[in-house]
Write an enzyme that holds these catalytic residues in place. Structure first.
Site, PDB file in Angstrom:
ATOM      1  CG  ASP A  15      95.939 -28.300 -38.481  1.00 36.40           C
ATOM      2  OD1 ASP A  15      95.993 -27.135 -38.998  1.00 36.40           O
ATOM      3  OD2 ASP A  15      94.720 -28.710 -38.401  1.00 36.40           O
ATOM      4  CG  ASP A  31      93.504 -30.902 -29.636  1.00 42.23           C
ATOM      5  OD1 ASP A  31      93.550 -29.332 -29.341  1.00 42.23           O
ATOM      6  OD2 ASP A  31      92.582 -31.337 -29.188  1.00 42.23           O
ATOM      7  CB  VAL A  32      97.114 -25.863 -30.026  1.00 40.64           C
ATOM      8  CG1 VAL A  32      97.920 -26.163 -31.096  1.00 40.64           C
ATOM      9  CG2 VAL A  32      95.621 -25.283 -30.197  1.00 40.64           C
ATOM     10  CG  ASN A  88      97.891 -19.554 -37.512  1.00 42.59           C
ATOM     11  OD1 ASN A  88      97.598 -18.294 -37.792  1.00 42.59           O
ATOM     12  ND2 ASN A  88      97.579 -20.664 -38.307  1.00 42.59           N
ATOM     13  CE1 TYR A 114      87.869 -16.393 -33.674  1.00 46.12           C
ATOM     14  CE2 TYR A 114      87.538 -14.115 -33.885  1.00 46.12           C
ATOM     15  CZ  TYR A 114      88.432 -15.319 -33.898  1.00 46.12           C
ATOM     16  OH  TYR A 114      89.382 -15.069 -34.860  1.00 46.12           O
ATOM     17  CE  LYS A 150      91.468 -15.841 -32.445  1.00 53.58           C
ATOM     18  NZ  LYS A 150      92.688 -16.279 -32.618  1.00 53.58           N
TER      19      LYS A 150
HETATM   20  N1  LIG Z   1      90.026 -15.791 -41.349  1.00 49.76           N
HETATM   21  C1  LIG Z   1      89.853 -14.492 -40.455  1.00 49.76           C
HETATM   22  O1  LIG Z   1      88.941 -13.748 -40.698  1.00 49.76           O
HETATM   23  C2  LIG Z   1      90.718 -14.319 -39.291  1.00 49.76           C
HETATM   24  C3  LIG Z   1      90.663 -12.874 -38.630  1.00 49.76           C
HETATM   25  C4  LIG Z   1      91.364 -12.678 -37.578  1.00 49.76           C
HETATM   26  C5  LIG Z   1      92.187 -14.016 -37.031  1.00 49.76           C
HETATM   27  N2  LIG Z   1      91.828 -14.905 -37.630  1.00 49.76           N
HETATM   28  C6  LIG Z   1      92.596 -16.172 -36.723  1.00 49.76           C
HETATM   29  O2  LIG Z   1      93.575 -17.030 -37.524  1.00 49.76           O
HETATM   30  C7  LIG Z   1      94.021 -17.853 -37.034  1.00 49.76           C
HETATM   31  C8  LIG Z   1      94.115 -18.854 -38.393  1.00 49.76           C
HETATM   32  O3  LIG Z   1      92.923 -19.228 -38.979  1.00 49.76           O
HETATM   33  P1  LIG Z   1      92.423 -19.101 -40.362  1.00 49.76           P
HETATM   34  O4  LIG Z   1      91.539 -17.940 -40.676  1.00 49.76           O
HETATM   35  O5  LIG Z   1      93.500 -19.446 -41.318  1.00 49.76           O
HETATM   36  O6  LIG Z   1      91.432 -20.489 -40.355  1.00 49.76           O
HETATM   37  P2  LIG Z   1      91.574 -21.765 -40.918  1.00 49.76           P
HETATM   38  O7  LIG Z   1      90.307 -22.673 -40.464  1.00 49.76           O
HETATM   39  O8  LIG Z   1      91.620 -21.635 -42.589  1.00 49.76           O
HETATM   40  O9  LIG Z   1      92.743 -22.469 -40.302  1.00 49.76           O
HETATM   41  C9  LIG Z   1      92.489 -22.913 -39.026  1.00 49.76           C
HETATM   42  C10 LIG Z   1      93.716 -24.102 -38.542  1.00 49.76           C
HETATM   43  O10 LIG Z   1      93.492 -24.431 -37.563  1.00 49.76           O
HETATM   44  C11 LIG Z   1      93.438 -25.856 -37.080  1.00 49.76           C
HETATM   45  N3  LIG Z   1      92.915 -26.167 -35.803  1.00 49.76           N
HETATM   46  C12 LIG Z   1      91.751 -26.196 -35.395  1.00 49.76           C
HETATM   47  N4  LIG Z   1      91.538 -26.596 -34.246  1.00 49.76           N
HETATM   48  C13 LIG Z   1      92.926 -26.884 -33.991  1.00 49.76           C
HETATM   49  C14 LIG Z   1      93.489 -27.503 -32.822  1.00 49.76           C
HETATM   50  N5  LIG Z   1      92.771 -27.920 -31.714  1.00 49.76           N
HETATM   51  N6  LIG Z   1      94.781 -28.046 -32.791  1.00 49.76           N
HETATM   52  C15 LIG Z   1      95.612 -27.553 -33.917  1.00 49.76           C
HETATM   53  N7  LIG Z   1      95.148 -27.073 -35.035  1.00 49.76           N
HETATM   54  C16 LIG Z   1      93.720 -26.752 -34.964  1.00 49.76           C
HETATM   55  C17 LIG Z   1      92.386 -26.127 -38.395  1.00 49.76           C
HETATM   56  O11 LIG Z   1      92.520 -27.541 -38.712  1.00 49.76           O
HETATM   57  C18 LIG Z   1      92.955 -25.250 -39.391  1.00 49.76           C
HETATM   58  O12 LIG Z   1      93.864 -25.897 -40.118  1.00 49.76           O
HETATM   59  C19 LIG Z   1      93.067 -18.584 -36.095  1.00 49.76           C
HETATM   60  O13 LIG Z   1      93.500 -18.113 -34.662  1.00 49.76           O
HETATM   61  C20 LIG Z   1      91.784 -17.136 -36.324  1.00 49.76           C
HETATM   62  O14 LIG Z   1      91.094 -17.318 -35.101  1.00 49.76           O
HETATM   63  C21 LIG Z   1      91.285 -15.455 -38.749  1.00 49.76           C
END
Ligand SMILES: NC(=O)c1ccc[n+]([C@@H]2O[C@H](COP(=O)([O-])OP(=O)(O)OC[C@H]3O[C@@H](n4cnc5c(N)ncnc54)[C@H](O)[C@@H]3O)[C@@H](O)[C@H]2O)c1
Length: 283
Positions: free
Chosen positions: A42, A66-67, A93, A159, A163
């Site tokens: 992360d 940083d991905v 993820n 976004y 996706k």
């Molecule tokens: N929560 C929702 O409603 C939802 C719905 C559909 C999809 N998603 C997707 O699920 C995935 C996880 O998100 P989440 O909801 O758990 O949110 P979250 O913000 O709780 O977790 C996302 C994590 O990604 C990390 N991150 C951000 N930029 C980064 C980078 N450049 N390199 C490495 N890590 C990085 C953040 O620090 C965080 O720990 C994401 O891809 C998001 O788009 C979320």
């Protein structure tokens, strides 16, 4: 059609990006509960250490990564293979969100969102698949997309574009592996609707060089925050359903059953030559 299933996770290796929060943290807990060894990555180092501390002392490595940076993801793969010699589950993820109408999203919004959400997955595939092809044991790649990768909603153009890209990239990866008769690498794409996590505060990890200057973003952010907070499934539910999907060899993992209607609606609009109807917000 389902792919061959991969269900014996004990002592196997999982790599999880975005493991400091939300889905990534819960995936780490699910993997640990199955006796897996973990490589957690992360941009948020302190929160990543908190995740590791929640796993009951399982064998794990944490890497600040940083991905959106290909060199960071290469280092992640090198670390995982140097430490454990194989990777059985790769969760691409990590993801971020910024809002606003398509015309108002700034170049920085686009660069940030596509850099993390799309190129982060590309970097994961490019750094890990060549090594997975060399390993004899089965591997499975799970890319986190979203329901926003199967439908289109107002205020989320960048976004949704990122996706939709993750969905098609995952489908193409599946086809590429099948075309080369690769039987030991499976693929899934995870497409949840709104779930309460840190995603509405994704700006906390936004680099200063790509800071938001979009004056319209705040109004949309409030709307997204309310939708995210009202999601009925938890991040833990999503992680459990994701593991069940992997075990069942499912390609598309859609945890929100009610949300399927919005996918059908989009397909009907396409096939019947209509303009897209706005899918209702389904949680
Ligand atoms: N929560 C929702 O409603 C939802 C719905 C559909 C999809 N998603 C997707 O699920 C995935 C996880 O998100 P989440 O909801 O758990 O949110 P979250 O913000 O709780 O977790 C996302 C994590 O990604 C990390 N991150 C951000 N930029 C980064 C980078 N450049 N390199 C490495 N890590 C990085 C953040 O620090 C965080 O720990 C994401 O891809 C998001 O788009 C979320």
């Amino acid at each position: 059609m389902n792919q061959s299933s991969h269900s014996d996770f004990f002592d196997k290796i999982a790599v999880i990006t975005g493991a400091s929060s939300g889905f990534g943290r819960e995936l780490a807990k699910q993997a640990a509960a199955r006796g897996m060894k973990l490589v957690l990555a992360d941009v948020d180092g302190p929160a990543l250490a908190e995740t590791a501390g929640m796993l009951g002392g399982v064998d794990s490595v944490c890497l600040r990564c940083d991905v959106s940076n290909p060199d960071d993801v290469k280092e992640l793969a090198e670390t995982a293979y140097a430490e454990y010699g194989a990777v059985h589950l790769l969760f691409n993820n990590a993801g971020v969100m910024a809002t606003g109408p398509v015309w108002a999203s700034t170049p920085e919004d686009w660069q940030w969102i596509l850099g993390v959400n799309l190129m982060g997955v590309v970097h994961g595939i490019q750094s890990f698949v060549p090594r997975m092809l060399e390993q004899s044991e089965p591997a499975h790649i799970i890319n986190t997309a979203s329901l926003a990768g199967l439908t289109s909603v107002n205020g989320s153009g960048a976004y949704c574009a990122s996706k939709h890209s993750v969905v098609t990239l995952s489908e193409c990866l599946h086809h590429d592996l099948a075309q080369q008769a690769v039987k030991h690498i499976g693929v899934s794409v995870l497409c949840p609707a709104f779930v309460p996590t840190g995603i509405a505060d994704a700006g906390r990890n936004r680099p200063d060089s790509l800071a938001s200057t979009n004056p319209d973003a705040a109004a949309y952010e409030d709307k997204v925050r309310k939708a995210v907070e009202s999601g009925r499934l938890s991040a833990a539910d999503i992680a459990r359903i994701t593991f069940e999907g992997i075990e069942a060899g499912q390609f598309y993992i859609l945890p929100h059953k009610a949300a399927r209607v919005s996918v059908t609606m989009r397909m009907e609009d396409i096939l019947e030559g209509r303009a897209p109807r706005d899918p209702s917000v389904i949680r």
